[in-house]
Design a protein around this motif. Structure first.
Motif, PDB file in Angstrom:
ATOM      1  N   ARG A 372       0.834  -1.216   0.000  1.00 30.36           N
ATOM      2  CA  ARG A 372       0.000   0.000   0.000  1.00 30.36           C
ATOM      3  C   ARG A 372       0.862   1.257   0.000  1.00 30.36           C
ATOM      4  O   ARG A 372       0.585   2.220  -0.724  1.00 30.36           O
ATOM      5  CB  ARG A 372      -0.926  -0.010   1.221  1.00 30.36           C
ATOM      6  N   LEU A 373       1.930   1.262   0.793  1.00 30.41           N
ATOM      7  CA  LEU A 373       2.801   2.433   0.833  1.00 30.41           C
ATOM      8  C   LEU A 373       3.431   2.702  -0.525  1.00 30.41           C
ATOM      9  O   LEU A 373       3.552   3.869  -0.944  1.00 30.41           O
ATOM     10  CB  LEU A 373       3.892   2.253   1.889  1.00 30.41           C
ATOM     11  N   PHE A 377       2.971   6.210  -2.415  1.00 29.88           N
ATOM     12  CA  PHE A 377       4.128   7.038  -2.760  1.00 29.88           C
ATOM     13  C   PHE A 377       4.166   7.372  -4.251  1.00 29.88           C
ATOM     14  O   PHE A 377       4.794   8.359  -4.645  1.00 29.88           O
ATOM     15  CB  PHE A 377       5.429   6.352  -2.342  1.00 29.88           C
ATOM     16  N   SER A 378       3.509   6.568  -5.065  1.00 31.73           N
ATOM     17  CA  SER A 378       3.483   6.869  -6.507  1.00 31.73           C
ATOM     18  C   SER A 378       2.802   8.199  -6.793  1.00 31.73           C
ATOM     19  O   SER A 378       3.003   8.800  -7.852  1.00 31.73           O
ATOM     20  CB  SER A 378       2.791   5.747  -7.275  1.00 31.73           C
ATOM     21  N   ALA A 379       2.007   8.691  -5.833  1.00 36.85           N
ATOM     22  CA  ALA A 379       1.326   9.973  -6.007  1.00 36.85           C
ATOM     23  C   ALA A 379       2.111  11.140  -5.416  1.00 36.85           C
ATOM     24  O   ALA A 379       1.688  12.295  -5.533  1.00 36.85           O
ATOM     25  CB  ALA A 379      -0.059   9.914  -5.362  1.00 36.85           C
ATOM     26  N   ILE A 380       3.242  10.859  -4.778  1.00 33.99           N
ATOM     27  CA  ILE A 380       4.052  11.918  -4.165  1.00 33.99           C
ATOM     28  C   ILE A 380       5.174  12.281  -5.130  1.00 33.99           C
ATOM     29  O   ILE A 380       5.919  11.403  -5.581  1.00 33.99           O
ATOM     30  CB  ILE A 380       4.617  11.445  -2.814  1.00 33.99           C
ATOM     31  N   PRO A 381       5.306  13.553  -5.477  1.00 35.69           N
ATOM     32  CA  PRO A 381       6.322  13.937  -6.468  1.00 35.69           C
ATOM     33  C   PRO A 381       7.742  13.723  -5.958  1.00 35.69           C
ATOM     34  O   PRO A 381       8.030  13.901  -4.764  1.00 35.69           O
ATOM     35  CB  PRO A 381       6.036  15.429  -6.704  1.00 35.69           C
ATOM     36  N   LEU A 451       6.546  10.473   4.954  1.00 41.33           N
ATOM     37  CA  LEU A 451       7.245  11.654   4.452  1.00 41.33           C
ATOM     38  C   LEU A 451       7.447  12.686   5.567  1.00 41.33           C
ATOM     39  O   LEU A 451       8.499  13.324   5.659  1.00 41.33           O
ATOM     40  CB  LEU A 451       6.448  12.270   3.301  1.00 41.33           C
ATOM     41  N   PHE A 452       6.458  12.843   6.409  1.00 43.70           N
ATOM     42  CA  PHE A 452       6.515  13.802   7.516  1.00 43.70           C
ATOM     43  C   PHE A 452       7.674  13.462   8.455  1.00 43.70           C
ATOM     44  O   PHE A 452       8.480  14.330   8.811  1.00 43.70           O
ATOM     45  CB  PHE A 452       5.186  13.765   8.268  1.00 43.70           C
ATOM     46  N   ALA A 453       7.773  12.202   8.859  1.00 47.43           N
ATOM     47  CA  ALA A 453       8.836  11.776   9.778  1.00 47.43           C
ATOM     48  C   ALA A 453      10.200  11.770   9.094  1.00 47.43           C
ATOM     49  O   ALA A 453      11.205  12.228   9.656  1.00 47.43           O
ATOM     50  CB  ALA A 453       8.510  10.396  10.337  1.00 47.43           C
ATOM     51  N   TYR A 454      10.239  11.256   7.883  1.00 45.87           N
ATOM     52  CA  TYR A 454      11.500  11.137   7.137  1.00 45.87           C
ATOM     53  C   TYR A 454      12.115  12.508   6.858  1.00 45.87           C
ATOM     54  O   TYR A 454      13.333  12.695   7.000  1.00 45.87           O
ATOM     55  CB  TYR A 454      11.217  10.394   5.831  1.00 45.87           C
TER      56      TYR A 454
END
Length: 592
Positions: A372-373, A377-381, A451-454
């Motif tokens: 699922r992740l 992530f495929s939608a995050i540039p 993404l927020f944590a990373y």
């Protein structure tokens, strides 16, 4: 990076094209070598911890401690902008100083930029978590006998020190290596060419059959374990050139797969064939000669690279002579594969390696959460998330600039959710143990939260790098205090946890579920990192509140909790002076 060598090898040319390594100056080359040699996915995070900054580094540019691999690499780097016949031998002899300071004597006498590295190295030895201790002199010039002679003495020094200072250690390999132009080229070639052992072999076999596809041919059979042991004695880890990891070594535990392989080969050889998964071996060509009266069947091959079975081969290859008496009667299943199509070859390597316990994350690659992740992530540039999947034989230089490395993501999540000790000391547990894994990868874990944590972790690493790049005599007193904190091993992970604990103050709102936190909009990891930078800058003055916990390697949970509580109190007390920064960040964050 300080210029370019007038005579470039392919490896040096590849290195000079790596924009991400230029920021580390001469040390970029040793990071490049480390990445090629060990297949390190996230060299940026390694640099943030392993590089020793400053002029008073006691002749030691890098101290890389990896307790998962049970390996320590101590390194000195040199990069020449002019063509020379050899690298300065005195820099190799300087490594005597480095290993002496790291392994012996009072820590109080060390400059702080090396003290924390020495603490970690000594703790690893005392905990018997070092099997390989490697000393590297890395440069961009030809290797030389003068340097080799100096490095031999360094290895002798290291062996004597380890024997005297850590008499109970079971370290099995203490080596010194000149990683010059030719050795770098070998590392680089291994990432591009899956077969580095190009000899021809005639192998006695137990019959077999051929199976072919549109773009590949294979022969399935069984080979003697004694043949594998003979191969290992000649070629060792070169046999594993297409493999994503070399032989991982032995830990004497019933849970350790390699220890089990050795036991089976030694104690129950008749059952080895059915207990073991066998080998998959890439070859340049093969031909089969069937058995005839008075003549056994043979397989003739040219070139050999083990894709799957590195642990089997290494375990058999390292059996002592006294343990190898049954190997002529011990058979191992093997399939030999010829494939010239690079895309298919890459997939063959990748899918075969998902069967190996080469990285704990491999076992989670087909987990529903990871599937699922990857979709999310495929939608995050500008974000490339593999979720445990590996890249196979593809050139290590052809790395996605947008990759979110699995290990770093796991560490960031553990940090953010209050477990910096696991993130820094026991990352493998996140992947190995179901209960630990579920704490950070569950139905509430979204790509935007990852993404927020990373991006917070990356923003803190960037803050450290900015200070590191300021000349020591040009740093302010505050910057020196910050550098003192950052030099401690585990400091970055503790800082992530500390800032995460302050988010209710920063956002001026209760947060019912920290997993729901995310940045607004569809933004890239780089943009997300930029969002965090003012928050990191506002919180950094209070980093000294965390010193007590980080000085113990994050192993004392009570100290970690108390230090973060003190850090929170300081952020709360000064919130009004950071009102604008906090408000801007709050406007960019959403949660439910």
């Amino acid at each position: 990076m300080t210029g370019q060598s007038p005579s470039k090898s392919s490896a040096i040319a590849a290195y000079t094209s790596r924009d991400d390594l230029q920021q580390y100056g001469d040390n970029g080359l040793i990071l490049f070598a480390l990445q090629l040699s060990l297949g390190i996915e996230d060299i940026q995070s390694v640099a943030a911890t392993a590089l020793t900054d400053g002029s008073n580094d006691k002749k030691c540019d890098l101290v890389f401690v990896d307790t998962d691999r049970e390996r320590v690499v101590v390194g000195q780097a040199y990069y020449s902008s002019k063509e020379k016949q050899e690298a300065p031998a005195n820099k190799a002899s300087d490594l005597n100083t480095a290993v002496t300071w790291l392994l012996k004597g009072p820590l109080e006498g060390l400059p702080e930029n090396l003290r924390y590295a020495a603490e970690e190295v000594r703790e690893a030895f005392q905990s018997d978590k070092v099997r390989e201790f490697d000393i590297w002199y890395c440069h961009n010039l030809p290797e030389s006998p003068n340097v080799r002679s100096e490095l031999d003495q360094v290895a002798h020094t290291a062996k004597a020190l380890i024997s005297s200072e850590f008499p109970k250690t079971r370290t099995t390999s203490i080596t010194s290596s000149e990683i010059g132009r030719n050795r770098l080229e070998e590392f680089y070639t291994r990432t591009k060419n899956p077969i580095s052992v190009t000899d021809s072999f005639t192998i006695p076999i137990q019959g077999g059959f051929e199976a072919n596809g549109a773009k590949w041919r294979s022969f399935c059979t069984s080979v003697r374990a004694s043949w594998l042991r003979d191969l290992w004695k000649i070629h060792e880890s070169d046999l594993m050139s297409p493999n994503v990891r070399d032989y991982l070594g032995i830990v004497r535990s019933e849970r350790n797969i390699n220890y089990g392989i050795k036991n089976t080969a030694r104690d129950t050889p008749d059952n080895f064939w059915v207990y073991n998964n066998g080998l998959t071996i890439l070859v340049n060509s093969f031909s089969h000669t069937p058995a005839t009266t008075g003549s056994a069947a043979t397989l003739e091959i040219s070139g050999l690279g083990i894709i799957n079975g590195a642990q089997t081969t290494g375990s058999i290859g390292t059996l002592a002579d006294s343990e190898a008496s049954n190997l002529d009667e011990t058979w191992v299943m093997a399939r030999f594969v010829k494939c010239d199509d690079p895309d298919v070859l890459g997939e063959i390597v990748r899918y075969n390696n998902t069967q190996n316990k080469v990285e704990a994350s491999d076992f989670r690659s087909k987990d529903a959460v990871q599937e699922r992740l990857r979709r999310e992530f495929s939608a995050i540039p500008e974000a490339d998330y593999k979720g445990g999947r590996r890249g196979g034989t593809r050139d290590a230089i052809e790395r996605s600039r947008n990759l979110l490395p699995d290990s770093t993501v796991a560490q960031a999540l553990a940090d953010f959710h209050g477990k910096p000790n696991i993130a820094y000391n026991d990352t493998r547990r996140i992947w190995d143990e179901d209960g630990v894994y579920a704490q950070f990868y569950n139905d509430k874990t979204t790509a935007r939260h990852v993404l927020f944590a990373y991006s917070l972790l990356r923003a803190i690493e960037a803050a450290k790098l900015e200070i590191t790049q300021i000349p020591e005599n040009g740093r302010t007193a505050a910057q020196n205090r910050h550098m003192t904190f950052f030099r401690q091993r585990g400091a970055i992970h503790l800082m992530v946890s500390a800032i995460a604990e302050c988010l209710e103050t920063i956002l001026e709102s209760a947060i019912p579920d920290r997993f729901s936190l995310r940045l607004k909009g569809s933004i890239s990891p780089k943009t997300a990192e930029e969002r965090w930078r003012p928050i990191v800058a506002a919180c950094l003055p209070f980093a000294h509140q965390l010193n007590d916990a980080v000085s113990g390697g994050l192993k004392n949970a009570d100290r970690v909790t108390l230090s973060i509580t003190n850090f929170q109190a300081m952020v709360e007390a000064t919130a009004s002076s950071n009102e604008d920064n906090f408000k801007n960040f709050s406007d960019a964050v959403e949660f439910s």
